[in-house]
Scaffold this active site. Structure first.
Site, PDB file in Angstrom:
ATOM      1  NE  ARG A 213      -1.324  -0.764   4.909  1.00  0.00           N
ATOM      2  CZ  ARG A 213      -0.259  -0.402   5.946  1.00  0.00           C
ATOM      3  NH1 ARG A 213       0.414   0.702   5.705  1.00  0.00           N
ATOM      4  NH2 ARG A 213      -0.198  -1.463   7.071  1.00  0.00           N
ATOM      5  CG  HIS A 217      -4.460   0.457   8.682  1.00  0.00           C
ATOM      6  ND1 HIS A 217      -4.631  -0.994   7.846  1.00  0.00           N
ATOM      7  CD2 HIS A 217      -5.260   0.495   9.532  1.00  0.00           C
ATOM      8  CE1 HIS A 217      -5.554  -1.141   8.205  1.00  0.00           C
ATOM      9  NE2 HIS A 217      -6.113  -0.648   9.410  1.00  0.00           N
ATOM     10  CE1 TYR A 225       3.785   0.268   8.823  1.00  0.00           C
ATOM     11  CE2 TYR A 225       2.849   2.134  10.081  1.00  0.00           C
ATOM     12  CZ  TYR A 225       2.822   1.292   9.251  1.00  0.00           C
ATOM     13  OH  TYR A 225       1.629   1.190   8.685  1.00  0.00           O
TER      14      TYR A 225
HETATM   15  C1  LIG Z   1     -11.873  -9.092  13.608  1.00  0.00           C
HETATM   16  C2  LIG Z   1     -11.081  -7.788  13.697  1.00  0.00           C
HETATM   17  N1  LIG Z   1     -10.039  -7.790  14.442  1.00  0.00           N
HETATM   18  C3  LIG Z   1      -9.171  -6.587  14.490  1.00  0.00           C
HETATM   19  C4  LIG Z   1      -9.561  -5.532  13.556  1.00  0.00           C
HETATM   20  C5  LIG Z   1      -8.731  -4.219  13.603  1.00  0.00           C
HETATM   21  N2  LIG Z   1      -7.847  -3.954  12.423  1.00  0.00           N
HETATM   22  C6  LIG Z   1      -8.367  -3.368  11.370  1.00  0.00           C
HETATM   23  S1  LIG Z   1      -7.406  -3.478   9.987  1.00  0.00           S
HETATM   24  C7  LIG Z   1      -6.403  -4.232  10.781  1.00  0.00           C
HETATM   25  C8  LIG Z   1      -5.130  -4.870  10.276  1.00  0.00           C
HETATM   26  C9  LIG Z   1      -5.507  -5.941   9.117  1.00  0.00           C
HETATM   27  O1  LIG Z   1      -4.227  -6.206   8.289  1.00  0.00           O
HETATM   28  P1  LIG Z   1      -4.499  -6.887   6.870  1.00  0.00           P
HETATM   29  O2  LIG Z   1      -5.283  -8.084   7.161  1.00  0.00           O
HETATM   30  O3  LIG Z   1      -3.188  -7.409   6.501  1.00  0.00           O
HETATM   31  O4  LIG Z   1      -5.240  -6.213   5.766  1.00  0.00           O
HETATM   32  P2  LIG Z   1      -4.635  -4.683   4.897  1.00  0.00           P
HETATM   33  O5  LIG Z   1      -4.837  -3.348   6.077  1.00  0.00           O
HETATM   34  O6  LIG Z   1      -3.209  -4.963   5.178  1.00  0.00           O
HETATM   35  O7  LIG Z   1      -5.393  -4.588   3.853  1.00  0.00           O
HETATM   36  C10 LIG Z   1      -6.922  -4.612  12.161  1.00  0.00           C
HETATM   37  C11 LIG Z   1      -6.207  -5.529  13.070  1.00  0.00           C
HETATM   38  C12 LIG Z   1     -10.778  -5.453  12.781  1.00  0.00           C
HETATM   39  N3  LIG Z   1     -11.297  -4.438  12.021  1.00  0.00           N
HETATM   40  N4  LIG Z   1     -11.373  -6.686  12.756  1.00  0.00           N
END
Ligand SMILES: Cc1ncc(C[n+]2csc(CCOP(=O)(O)OP(=O)(O)O)c2C)c(N)n1
Length: 293
Positions: A213, A217, A225
């Protein structure tokens, strides 16, 4: 969208899709009408690739009544059943469950379901349950992991044992492939093979698309980071630039490529202008629309 967010036009938060475009576009290019897609909270990327009208999507992201969900879903939760978009999910990994249900009927109708999710989602029980269920029942699903190397602020190596996401499919005897997620053609070809297999009764596939990306985030994350040389190396592999260079190398006249880029930019500019001029939803219709959704 980043600029509109900074101007206060996008409410809540943003999870930009910049840098990952070749994944959704490549996968959706391999689908046909009637197939299903489940996206993530970077959902506008998945929605656009699935065929959602850019004007309706821009209005949705700006919370306007003319949005595809009446301005009440935003990018994170957009649904567009007309284009097979079952939903986009703020809950990490939730789309995998949605496609299990859709794919059960897909076994009868010949329709294929795709779930997009991030690398972080592959450490959830949900991922393993979904792969197991899909493989046991031979469901017509393509699981697409957008491995952008970070789950929020956590690097892959710090969260993911083994580091080989596609390799996790072996435990379920599922077909899997790792693909360059910034190369539209590579993604499209891998997705087309997986879709064909699923449609022909050959069961699910796990595709791991390696990508990055361009932004942090979400709104509150400058992404500091990440090592600058890593960011630079990936920016140099911008999927849009790679696609442009490939078209030119394949002999498409430069004026055609320029015209396509201008036309896409115009479409988006007009979509945003119309959205900015549209009204916000009427609070009186809130309950009715929530239940309809
Ligand atoms: C079940 C759940 N746990 C935690 C979160 C908080 N959270 C939002 S995004 C994220 C990271 C996810 O990373 P990834 O799956 O690699 O997706 P990316 O953002 O890289 O597209 C987290 C932990 C959430 N939204 N849903």
């Amino acid at each position: 969208m980043h600029r509109l967010f900074l101007k206060g036009e996008v409410h809540g938060t943003t999870h930009l899709y910049s840098g990952q475009e070749a994944v959704a576009v490549g996968v959706c290019a391999a689908l046909t009408q009637g197939d299903w897609v489940a996206g993530t909270y970077r959902g506008h990327g998945h929605a656009l690739a699935a065929g959602t009208d850019p004007a309706g999507l821009a209005a949705e992201m700006l919370g306007r009544a003319t949005g595809v969900c009446g301005g009440r879903a935003g990018s994170m939760n957009v649904i567009d059943l007309e284009h097979g978009l079952l939903g986009c999910y703020g809950i990490v990994g939730a789309g995998m469950g949605a496609v299990l249900g859709a794919a059960l009927s897909g076994r009868r109708t010949g329709k294929v379901a795709v779930a997009f999710f991030g690398d972080g989602a592959t450490n959830q029980a949900y991922f393993h349950e979904s792969l197991n269920f899909a493989q046991v029942l031979g469901l017509p699903i393509v699981f697409v992991c957008e491995n952008n190397l970070y789950g929020e602020f956590t690097p892959l190596a710090a969260s993911t044992a083994g580091g080989d996401i596609a390799g996790r499919a072996k435990a379920y005897a599922m077909n899997a492939e790792k693909v360059d997620g910034n190369d539209l053609w590579a993604v499209r070809d891998a997705a087309a093979a997986a879709v064909e297999r699923a449609r022909g009764g050959g069961g699910p596939t796990l595709l791991e698309a390696l990508t990055y990306r361009h932004f942090g985030h979400s709104k509150s994350d400058p992404g500091s980071y990440r090592p600058p040389e890593e960011v630079e190396a990936w920016l140099a592999r911008d999927p849009l630039v790679i696609a442009r260079e490939r078209l030119l190398a394949d002999g498409v006249p430069v004026e055609h490529v320029d015209a396509a880029e201008t036309s896409a930019a115009d479409t988006l500019r007009r979509a945003v202008e119309a959205a900015l001029a549209a009204p916000y939803p009427d609070p009186a219709t809130e309950a009715a629309q929530e239940f309809a959704a």
